[in-house]
Motif scaffolding. Structure first.
Motif, PDB file in Angstrom:
ATOM      1  N   ARG A 172       0.803  -1.220   0.000  1.00  0.00           N
ATOM      2  CA  ARG A 172       0.000   0.000   0.000  1.00  0.00           C
ATOM      3  C   ARG A 172       0.836   1.270   0.000  1.00  0.00           C
ATOM      4  O   ARG A 172       0.600   2.159  -0.808  1.00  0.00           O
ATOM      5  CB  ARG A 172      -0.984   0.019   1.177  1.00  0.00           C
ATOM      6  N   TYR A 173       1.802   1.398   0.888  1.00  0.00           N
ATOM      7  CA  TYR A 173       2.622   2.602   0.986  1.00  0.00           C
ATOM      8  C   TYR A 173       3.984   2.373   0.324  1.00  0.00           C
ATOM      9  O   TYR A 173       4.531   1.271   0.371  1.00  0.00           O
ATOM     10  CB  TYR A 173       2.861   2.994   2.443  1.00  0.00           C
ATOM     11  N   ALA A 218       4.924  -0.350  -3.029  1.00  0.00           N
ATOM     12  CA  ALA A 218       3.512  -0.270  -2.669  1.00  0.00           C
ATOM     13  C   ALA A 218       2.663  -1.378  -3.289  1.00  0.00           C
ATOM     14  O   ALA A 218       1.707  -1.842  -2.674  1.00  0.00           O
ATOM     15  CB  ALA A 218       2.952   1.098  -3.074  1.00  0.00           C
ATOM     16  N   VAL A 219       2.996  -1.802  -4.510  1.00  0.00           N
ATOM     17  CA  VAL A 219       2.146  -2.795  -5.182  1.00  0.00           C
ATOM     18  C   VAL A 219       2.521  -4.231  -4.831  1.00  0.00           C
ATOM     19  O   VAL A 219       1.730  -5.153  -5.068  1.00  0.00           O
ATOM     20  CB  VAL A 219       2.164  -2.635  -6.725  1.00  0.00           C
ATOM     21  N   ILE A 274      -7.022  -6.947   3.098  1.00  0.00           N
ATOM     22  CA  ILE A 274      -7.025  -5.576   2.607  1.00  0.00           C
ATOM     23  C   ILE A 274      -6.250  -4.715   3.611  1.00  0.00           C
ATOM     24  O   ILE A 274      -6.536  -4.767   4.818  1.00  0.00           O
ATOM     25  CB  ILE A 274      -8.467  -5.039   2.470  1.00  0.00           C
ATOM     26  N   PRO A 275      -5.276  -3.919   3.153  1.00  0.00           N
ATOM     27  CA  PRO A 275      -4.458  -3.141   4.093  1.00  0.00           C
ATOM     28  C   PRO A 275      -5.158  -1.886   4.600  1.00  0.00           C
ATOM     29  O   PRO A 275      -4.713  -0.760   4.379  1.00  0.00           O
ATOM     30  CB  PRO A 275      -3.210  -2.812   3.267  1.00  0.00           C
ATOM     31  N   GLN A 288     -11.589  -1.975   3.311  1.00  0.00           N
ATOM     32  CA  GLN A 288     -11.545  -1.610   1.905  1.00  0.00           C
ATOM     33  C   GLN A 288     -10.721  -0.347   1.749  1.00  0.00           C
ATOM     34  O   GLN A 288     -10.521   0.394   2.715  1.00  0.00           O
ATOM     35  CB  GLN A 288     -12.960  -1.384   1.345  1.00  0.00           C
ATOM     36  N   LEU A 289     -10.255  -0.113   0.534  1.00  0.00           N
ATOM     37  CA  LEU A 289      -9.501   1.099   0.239  1.00  0.00           C
ATOM     38  C   LEU A 289     -10.313   1.976  -0.714  1.00  0.00           C
ATOM     39  O   LEU A 289     -10.901   1.482  -1.671  1.00  0.00           O
ATOM     40  CB  LEU A 289      -8.149   0.755  -0.403  1.00  0.00           C
TER      41      LEU A 289
END
Length: 208
Positions: free
Chosen positions: A101-102, A188-189, A199-200, A205-206
């Motif tokens: 994610r980051y 991140a990916v 899900i982070p 959810q994002l």
């Protein structure tokens, strides 16, 4: 221009966008689990070079073919390349399960140092703190570089911060920003096996 070896057959997380308008005809495919191979032709040489740098340093395979209205100017081709690339990345990410994610990166290039930080948040937000002292790099209008990053941020759903810490050479500044973006995206990916496909986000959810 193509990497020496063609992109491998897509076996990972892939996304594709094809779009034809009065301004551009675009076909883009990405593979997030690739090796950084690319086949890029936008009609703007320096933009090709930057997308190739993004692919090489993110390890995201990128095939990008654009036929744009360059007889008008470079704006539509630049903007649409970023929009379609972001859409393809978003498609490839799916529900974003298990990703880091980051991501962030410092990218030194001779006298230049840039910092790029991002969050695949699903809530696009863009901060730009960089400037150029030339109107063009090759034939590419430097005022379009910020717009490219803004457009990919919006279409991919990224919170994206791009910052020039110091530097003088305009080529180095631009290339350092693209390499930093690539390296931050790679972090991140990538899937983290410790997350077990979760899900982070504590929301489950994002985005939104």
């Amino acid at each position: 221009m193509s990497e020496t070896s063609s992109p491998a057959p897509a076996t990972g997380r892939t996304g594709s966008v094809e779009r034809n308008t009065a301004e551009t005809a675009i076909a883009i495919t990405v593979n997030l689990d690739g090796t950084g191979t690319y086949d890029v032709s936008t009609g703007i040489g320096f933009l090709d070079h930057m997308v190739e740098q993004f692919s090489k340093h993110s390890l995201i395979d990128v095939s990008m073919k654009i036929d744009g209205d360059l007889h008008v100017d470079q704006h539509h081709t630049t903007e649409d390349s970023a929009i379609a690339l972001g859409q393809a990345i978003s498609e490839a990410l799916g529900d974003k399960a298990g990703i880091g994610r980051y991501g962030h990166a410092y990218s030194p290039m001779d006298e230049t140092l840039t910092r790029v930080a991002l969050d695949i948040s699903g809530r696009p937000y863009f901060i730009w703190n960089a400037k150029f002292t030339q109107e063009k790099l090759g034939e590419w209008d430097t005022e379009l570089i910020e717009h490219w990053f803004h457009s990919v941020s919006q279409s991919a759903g990224l919170t994206l911060h791009c910052e020039l810490l110091y530097g003088a050479n305009n080529h180095h500044i631009c290339e350092s920003l693209y390499k930093g973006f690539a390296r931050a995206m790679r972090i991140a990916v990538e899937r983290d096996p410790r997350k077990g496909g979760a899900i982070p986000s504590t929301k489950g959810q994002l985005g939104g």
